[in-house]
Design a protein around this motif. Structure first.
Motif, PDB file in Angstrom:
ATOM      1  N   PHE A   1       0.830  -1.202   0.000  1.00 10.34           N
ATOM      2  CA  PHE A   1       0.000   0.000   0.000  1.00 10.34           C
ATOM      3  C   PHE A   1       0.868   1.256   0.000  1.00 10.34           C
ATOM      4  CE2 PHE A   1      -3.113  -2.869   2.292  1.00 10.34           C
ATOM      5  CZ  PHE A   1      -3.940  -3.023   1.181  1.00 10.34           C
ATOM      6  N   GLY A   2       0.458   2.243  -0.791  1.00 10.17           N
ATOM      7  CA  GLY A   2       1.163   3.511  -0.796  1.00 10.17           C
ATOM      8  C   GLY A   2       2.586   3.382  -1.284  1.00 10.17           C
ATOM      9  N   LEU A   3       3.464   4.113  -0.626  1.00  8.58           N
ATOM     10  CA  LEU A   3       4.887   4.110  -0.978  1.00  8.58           C
ATOM     11  C   LEU A   3       5.614   3.185  -0.011  1.00  8.58           C
ATOM     12  CD1 LEU A   3       7.149   5.352  -2.720  1.00  8.58           C
ATOM     13  CD2 LEU A   3       7.297   7.190  -1.021  1.00  8.58           C
TER      14      LEU A   3
ATOM     15  N   GLU B   1       9.811  11.198  -3.830  1.00  6.57           N
ATOM     16  CA  GLU B   1       9.073  10.363  -4.767  1.00  6.57           C
ATOM     17  C   GLU B   1       7.902  11.148  -5.342  1.00  6.57           C
ATOM     18  OE1 GLU B   1       9.917   7.389  -5.733  1.00  6.57           O
ATOM     19  OE2 GLU B   1      11.490   6.908  -4.270  1.00  6.57           O
ATOM     20  N   GLU B   2       7.404  10.693  -6.485  1.00  3.63           N
ATOM     21  CA  GLU B   2       6.282  11.371  -7.119  1.00  3.63           C
ATOM     22  C   GLU B   2       4.994  11.106  -6.340  1.00  3.63           C
ATOM     23  OE1 GLU B   2       4.637  11.952 -11.599  1.00  3.63           O
ATOM     24  OE2 GLU B   2       4.818   9.874 -10.901  1.00  3.63           O
ATOM     25  N   PRO B   3       4.312  12.153  -5.872  1.00  2.00           N
ATOM     26  CA  PRO B   3       3.030  11.958  -5.194  1.00  2.00           C
ATOM     27  C   PRO B   3       1.958  11.487  -6.181  1.00  2.00           C
ATOM     28  CG  PRO B   3       3.984  14.111  -4.684  1.00  2.00           C
ATOM     29  CD  PRO B   3       4.736  13.567  -5.852  1.00  2.00           C
ATOM     30  N   ARG B   4       1.186  10.501  -5.757  1.00  2.00           N
ATOM     31  CA  ARG B   4       0.046  10.021  -6.534  1.00  2.00           C
ATOM     32  C   ARG B   4      -1.191  10.256  -5.672  1.00  2.00           C
ATOM     33  NH1 ARG B   4       4.005   6.242  -7.052  1.00  2.00           N
ATOM     34  NH2 ARG B   4       2.990   4.779  -5.616  1.00  2.00           N
ATOM     35  N   VAL B   5      -1.917  11.302  -6.014  1.00  2.00           N
ATOM     36  CA  VAL B   5      -2.968  11.836  -5.146  1.00  2.00           C
ATOM     37  C   VAL B   5      -4.336  11.319  -5.565  1.00  2.00           C
ATOM     38  CG1 VAL B   5      -4.018  13.930  -4.215  1.00  2.00           C
ATOM     39  CG2 VAL B   5      -1.587  13.934  -4.863  1.00  2.00           C
ATOM     40  N   ALA B   6      -5.034  10.684  -4.628  1.00  2.00           N
ATOM     41  CA  ALA B   6      -6.402  10.213  -4.862  1.00  2.00           C
ATOM     42  C   ALA B   6      -7.374  11.122  -4.131  1.00  2.00           C
ATOM     43  CB  ALA B   6      -6.559   8.777  -4.381  1.00  2.00           C
ATOM     44  N   MET B   7      -8.287  11.754  -4.878  1.00  2.00           N
ATOM     45  CA  MET B   7      -9.369  12.530  -4.290  1.00  2.00           C
ATOM     46  C   MET B   7     -10.498  11.542  -3.995  1.00  2.00           C
ATOM     47  SD  MET B   7      -7.961  15.631  -4.718  1.00  2.00           S
ATOM     48  CE  MET B   7      -9.238  16.879  -4.596  1.00  2.00           C
TER      49      MET B   7
ATOM     50  N   ASP C   1      -4.041   2.920 -14.747  1.00  2.00           N
ATOM     51  CA  ASP C   1      -4.107   4.301 -14.280  1.00  2.00           C
ATOM     52  C   ASP C   1      -2.934   4.570 -13.330  1.00  2.00           C
ATOM     53  OD1 ASP C   1      -6.322   6.701 -13.978  1.00  2.00           O
ATOM     54  OD2 ASP C   1      -5.124   6.461 -12.163  1.00  2.00           O
ATOM     55  N   PRO C   2      -2.237   5.718 -13.461  1.00  2.00           N
ATOM     56  CA  PRO C   2      -1.055   5.982 -12.615  1.00  2.00           C
ATOM     57  C   PRO C   2      -1.397   6.217 -11.145  1.00  2.00           C
ATOM     58  CG  PRO C   2      -1.582   7.908 -13.943  1.00  2.00           C
ATOM     59  CD  PRO C   2      -2.462   6.794 -14.438  1.00  2.00           C
ATOM     60  N   VAL C   3      -2.660   6.538 -10.850  1.00  2.00           N
ATOM     61  CA  VAL C   3      -3.052   6.811  -9.464  1.00  2.00           C
ATOM     62  C   VAL C   3      -3.897   5.675  -8.894  1.00  2.00           C
ATOM     63  CG1 VAL C   3      -4.336   8.355  -7.925  1.00  2.00           C
ATOM     64  CG2 VAL C   3      -2.942   9.310  -9.775  1.00  2.00           C
ATOM     65  N   ALA C   4      -4.941   5.280  -9.595  1.00  2.00           N
ATOM     66  CA  ALA C   4      -5.830   4.224  -9.101  1.00  2.00           C
ATOM     67  C   ALA C   4      -5.042   2.942  -8.842  1.00  2.00           C
ATOM     68  CB  ALA C   4      -6.939   3.966 -10.112  1.00  2.00           C
ATOM     69  N   GLY C   5      -5.140   2.444  -7.612  1.00  2.00           N
ATOM     70  CA  GLY C   5      -4.408   1.254  -7.227  1.00  2.00           C
ATOM     71  C   GLY C   5      -2.993   1.513  -6.769  1.00  2.00           C
ATOM     72  N   HIS C   6      -2.517   2.753  -6.923  1.00  2.00           N
ATOM     73  CA  HIS C   6      -1.123   3.080  -6.591  1.00  2.00           C
ATOM     74  C   HIS C   6      -1.007   4.373  -5.783  1.00  2.00           C
ATOM     75  CE1 HIS C   6      -0.115   0.014  -9.577  1.00  2.00           C
ATOM     76  NE2 HIS C   6      -0.941   0.626 -10.414  1.00  2.00           N
ATOM     77  N   SER C   7      -2.064   4.807  -5.159  1.00  2.00           N
ATOM     78  CA  SER C   7      -2.065   6.110  -4.481  1.00  2.00           C
ATOM     79  C   SER C   7      -1.174   6.095  -3.244  1.00  2.00           C
ATOM     80  CB  SER C   7      -3.491   6.491  -4.068  1.00  2.00           C
ATOM     81  OG  SER C   7      -4.356   6.497  -5.183  1.00  2.00           O
ATOM     82  N   ASN C   8      -0.478   7.194  -3.007  1.00  2.00           N
ATOM     83  CA  ASN C   8       0.257   7.358  -1.757  1.00  2.00           C
ATOM     84  C   ASN C   8      -0.187   8.598  -0.984  1.00  2.00           C
ATOM     85  OD1 ASN C   8       1.604   9.416  -3.232  1.00  2.00           O
ATOM     86  ND2 ASN C   8       3.197   7.963  -3.859  1.00  2.00           N
ATOM     87  N   VAL C   9      -1.063   9.415  -1.598  1.00  2.00           N
ATOM     88  CA  VAL C   9      -1.671  10.560  -0.926  1.00  2.00           C
ATOM     89  C   VAL C   9      -3.186  10.403  -1.030  1.00  2.00           C
ATOM     90  CG1 VAL C   9      -2.005  13.063  -0.917  1.00  2.00           C
ATOM     91  CG2 VAL C   9       0.258  12.107  -1.411  1.00  2.00           C
ATOM     92  N   LEU C  10      -3.873  10.409   0.110  1.00  2.00           N
ATOM     93  CA  LEU C  10      -5.325  10.251   0.138  1.00  2.00           C
ATOM     94  C   LEU C  10      -5.958  11.536   0.649  1.00  2.00           C
ATOM     95  CD1 LEU C  10      -5.531   6.687   1.761  1.00  2.00           C
ATOM     96  CD2 LEU C  10      -5.470   7.264  -0.683  1.00  2.00           C
ATOM     97  N   VAL C  11      -6.789  12.165  -0.182  1.00  2.00           N
ATOM     98  CA  VAL C  11      -7.465  13.407   0.197  1.00  2.00           C
ATOM     99  C   VAL C  11      -8.929  13.078   0.457  1.00  2.00           C
ATOM    100  CG1 VAL C  11      -8.127  15.729  -0.519  1.00  2.00           C
ATOM    101  CG2 VAL C  11      -5.867  14.823  -1.127  1.00  2.00           C
TER     102      VAL C  11
END
Length: 354
Positions: A162-164, A201-207, A268-278
């Motif tokens: 999960f996450g990073l 690292e590159e943030p992958r932000v999920a709204m 998808d670069p974010v879905a399934g790989h998020s490390n920031v959850l908003v």
């Protein structure tokens, strides 16, 4: 290796000064001792010197390397006084009231931070979050381009899937009850900036939402999240912040590649790989963060206040000393110039290069 272990080496090379307004609290005294022992910098404890010394004696904790400061006896007291006089909120206050305001340790700590007497601030050990936050918001301005300050919780857990590698950044879990579109965008970008600063690292932000990539808008909150996502993307681009921002996403679709694929978002670069959850609001963010802490037993650090011009944190009154120490390390590392934080150890970074 966990986040704190990674950051410790960087902080030891670039030690910082951290002020703790509740210097009498046993957990704060323990944290200060760790901060010195681990060569992180200088902790500054505000409070009655005799009381702090007596509590340290009972805890069998040495105070060498720890600075104890009594606001009313500090040389900064008279320097800070004109700032209270000129503050628009206190224009009608009497001299007695202004004296009381300045003697408040949380106000004094915020003024120390704003005036570069310290590099970071960690508060909240003995008082409600709303009380401590007021001092920060009164005296510390927001970052350029940021309209609303908020908060972020760092989750460091053992599951690397999960996450990073197990690291997640959660926001907002402590400040804005019902964020509007602009505030959600601020939360997303401010959290991504700190995540990048701390991890490189590159943030992958999920709204986050109750829906994932909805084909039909069934609730106004979905529209709000999509609008916030678009604004956040533009702001990140303006700041030259390399990150991926997506939404609306359900939590499982944000964290699990399998679920993301099942819900129509393969690759998808974010879905399934998020490390920031908003989170969409404070209810969901605060409840989720407390549940993770209590049920999963994961290490959490924060709340880290984001969007302000200086590094500060507002810990929970129920925080353990290890979590407070971790929060202090994170907050202090925010004060390290990122070019120093991630410079090659073999390189010499000069003042001219900054």
């Amino acid at each position: 290796m966990g986040l704190i272990d990674q950051l410790l080496g960087k902080l030891q090379r670039h030690p910082k000064r951290v002020v703790f307004p509740e210097g009498h609290d046993p957990r704060i005294i323990q944290t200060a001792r760790q901060f010195v022992t681990r060569r992180c910098g200088v902790p500054v404890l505000l409070g009655d010197r005799a009381e702090i010394k007596e509590r340290a004696r009972r805890l069998d904790i040495r105070l060498d390397g720890i600075r104890i400061l009594e606001p009313d006896r500090s040389e900064d007291f008279e320097i800070f006084r004109p700032m209270i006089d000129q503050h628009p909120k206190y224009a009608e206050a009497s001299d007695e009231e202004k004296q009381r305001i300045l003697l408040d340790r949380h106000n004094f700590a915020a003024l120390m931070l704003e005036n570069h007497r310290v590099d970071a601030l960690v508060a909240g050990a003995t008082m409600s979050a709303s009380s401590g936050l007021r001092s920060l918001f009164r005296f510390i301005p927001t970052q350029k381009g940021v309209k609303s300050a908020s908060s972020m919780l760092i989750l460091d857990q053992e599951n690397p899937n999960f996450g990073l590698n197990g690291l997640l950044f959660l926001a907002d879990c402590g400040v804005i009850p019902e964020p509007n579109v602009e505030q959600l965008a601020d939360i997303a970008v401010s959290t991504a900036r700190i995540a990048h600063h701390l991890t490189n690292e590159e943030p992958r932000v999920a709204m986050l939402s109750f829906a994932t990539n909805a084909q039909k808008i069934v609730h106004p909150s979905i529209t709000k999240i999509r609008e916030a996502r678009d604004i956040a993307r533009k702001r990140a681009e303006t700041l030259h912040l390399k990150c991926q921002i997506e939404g609306e996403l359900q939590l499982d679709a944000a964290l699990s590649p399998l679920v993301a694929e099942q819900k129509g978002l393969p690759g998808d670069p974010v879905a399934g790989h998020s490390n920031v959850l908003v989170f969409p609001d404070l209810n969901s963010g605060n409840i989720a963060s407390k549940m993770i802490q209590l049920v999963a037993g994961a290490r959490t650090y924060g709340q880290i206040i984001i969007g302000l011009d200086k590094p500060c944190a507002e810990i929970s009154r129920g925080a353990h000393s290890y979590d407070i120490f971790g929060t202090a390390v994170v907050t202090a590392c925010q004060a390290i110039d990122r070019r120093l934080l991630y410079s090659n150890d073999s390189e010499t970074v000069t003042t001219e290069s900054l």
